[in-house]
Write a protein that holds these residues in place. Structure first.
Motif, PDB file in Angstrom:
ATOM      1  N   ASN A   1      48.777  65.360  33.478  1.00  0.00           N
ATOM      2  CA  ASN A   1      49.323  64.021  33.291  1.00  0.00           C
ATOM      3  C   ASN A   1      48.453  63.038  34.065  1.00  0.00           C
ATOM      4  O   ASN A   1      48.102  63.303  35.220  1.00  0.00           O
ATOM      5  CB  ASN A   1      50.766  63.965  33.800  1.00  0.00           C
TER       6      ASN A   1
ATOM      7  N   HIS B   1      49.080  71.469  34.977  1.00  0.00           N
ATOM      8  CA  HIS B   1      50.275  72.306  34.840  1.00  0.00           C
ATOM      9  C   HIS B   1      49.913  73.465  33.909  1.00  0.00           C
ATOM     10  O   HIS B   1      49.400  73.238  32.802  1.00  0.00           O
ATOM     11  CB  HIS B   1      51.416  71.529  34.181  1.00  0.00           C
TER      12      HIS B   1
ATOM     13  N   THR C   1      53.047  61.789  38.630  1.00  0.00           N
ATOM     14  CA  THR C   1      53.829  61.417  39.817  1.00  0.00           C
ATOM     15  C   THR C   1      53.096  61.748  41.108  1.00  0.00           C
ATOM     16  O   THR C   1      53.288  61.072  42.114  1.00  0.00           O
ATOM     17  CB  THR C   1      55.214  62.116  39.827  1.00  0.00           C
TER      18      THR C   1
ATOM     19  N   ASP D   1      55.212  75.515  40.768  1.00  0.00           N
ATOM     20  CA  ASP D   1      55.851  74.195  40.808  1.00  0.00           C
ATOM     21  C   ASP D   1      57.248  74.295  41.423  1.00  0.00           C
ATOM     22  O   ASP D   1      57.971  75.259  41.186  1.00  0.00           O
ATOM     23  CB  ASP D   1      55.930  73.619  39.380  1.00  0.00           C
TER      24      ASP D   1
HETATM   25  P1  5GP Z   1      53.098  65.234  37.632  1.00  0.00           P
HETATM   26  O1  5GP Z   1      54.423  64.636  37.284  1.00  0.00           O
HETATM   27  O2  5GP Z   1      52.355  64.369  38.627  1.00  0.00           O
HETATM   28  O3  5GP Z   1      52.266  65.617  36.460  1.00  0.00           O
HETATM   29  O4  5GP Z   1      53.424  66.619  38.324  1.00  0.00           O
HETATM   30  C1  5GP Z   1      53.735  66.769  39.665  1.00  0.00           C
HETATM   31  C2  5GP Z   1      54.406  68.114  39.805  1.00  0.00           C
HETATM   32  O5  5GP Z   1      54.399  68.458  41.167  1.00  0.00           O
HETATM   33  C3  5GP Z   1      55.878  68.117  39.349  1.00  0.00           C
HETATM   34  O6  5GP Z   1      56.038  69.111  38.346  1.00  0.00           O
HETATM   35  C4  5GP Z   1      56.652  68.451  40.620  1.00  0.00           C
HETATM   36  O7  5GP Z   1      57.744  69.291  40.385  1.00  0.00           O
HETATM   37  C5  5GP Z   1      55.589  69.123  41.479  1.00  0.00           C
HETATM   38  N1  5GP Z   1      55.773  68.938  42.903  1.00  0.00           N
HETATM   39  C6  5GP Z   1      55.996  67.766  43.557  1.00  0.00           C
HETATM   40  N2  5GP Z   1      56.047  67.968  44.881  1.00  0.00           N
HETATM   41  C7  5GP Z   1      55.872  69.302  45.071  1.00  0.00           C
HETATM   42  C8  5GP Z   1      55.807  70.121  46.234  1.00  0.00           C
HETATM   43  O8  5GP Z   1      55.956  69.664  47.382  1.00  0.00           O
HETATM   44  N3  5GP Z   1      55.592  71.442  46.045  1.00  0.00           N
HETATM   45  C9  5GP Z   1      55.435  71.979  44.804  1.00  0.00           C
HETATM   46  N4  5GP Z   1      55.228  73.293  44.733  1.00  0.00           N
HETATM   47  N5  5GP Z   1      55.470  71.231  43.692  1.00  0.00           N
HETATM   48  C10 5GP Z   1      55.685  69.923  43.823  1.00  0.00           C
END
Ligand code: 5GP
Ligand code: ZN
Length: 113
Positions: A86, A101, A94, A30
Motif C-alpha cells: 500500500n 504484505h 498506515t 502482522d
Molecule cells: P499498511 O496499512 O501501512 O499497508 O500496513 C501496516 C500493517 O502493519 C497493518 O497490517 C498493521 O496491522 C501492521 N502493524 C502495525 N503496527 C504493527 C506492529 O507494531 N507490529 C506488527 N507486527 N504489525 C503492525
C-alpha cells in the motif's frame, strides 16, 4: 528514523514474531492478520514507500522480492498467495516504512475494496 515503528522492530526494540531475517530484510507476522498467513516483508533500511525508493535501492528491493518465494514456501503457501504494498493516502498506507504484505492460506478476493 527514531519514531518509526518498523525501524524499531528491525532494531529489536519492539518485539515481533519474526518469520525470516537477514542482514538486509526482515519478515514478521502482522499484528492484525487479514488471512490465516499474513506477514510483512520490510527492508531494514528506512524507505518511506515505493514512491521514495531510488535507483540505489534496486539490489535491496530485488533481494526482498526474490526472497518471497522462499518465505512463502516456508509458510506453507504452496497453493498461492498475494503480495501487496500500500502506497500513500489512496493506497491506505498506515505505516510509513516500505512493506509488502504477504497473504495466503485462503482464497483472496479480487478486486480489493
Ligand atoms: P499498511 O496499512 O501501512 O499497508 O500496513 C501496516 C500493517 O502493519 C497493518 O497490517 C498493521 O496491522 C501492521 N502493524 C502495525 N503496527 C504493527 C506492529 O507494531 N507490529 C506488527 N507486527 N504489525 C503492525
Ligand atoms: Zn522505518
Amino acid at each position: 528514523m527514531s519514531d518509526c515503528i518498523f525501524c524499531k522492530i528491525a532494531d529489536g526494540n519492539i518485539p515481533a514474531n519474526i518469520a525470516y531475517e537477514d542482514d538486509r530484510i526482515l519478515c514478521f507476522h502482522d499484528l492484525e492478520p487479514q488471512a490465516p498467513v499474513h506477514v510483512l516483508l520490510i527492508p531494514r533500511k528506512h524507505i518511506e514507500s515505493l514512491d521514495a525508493a531510488e535507483e540505489g535501492d534496486a539490489a535491496l528491493l530485488g533481494h526482498l522480492l526474490l526472497k518471497v518465494k522462499e518465505i512463502a514456501a516456508r509458510l506453507g503457501l504452496e497453493n498461492g498467495y498475494r503480495l501487496v504494498s500500500n502506497c500513500g493516502a489512496d493506497g491506505m498506507q498506515t505505516v510509513k516504512h516500505l512493506h509488502f504484505h504477504l497473504l495466503g492460506k485462503r482464497r483472496l478476493l479480487w478486486p480489493p475494496g
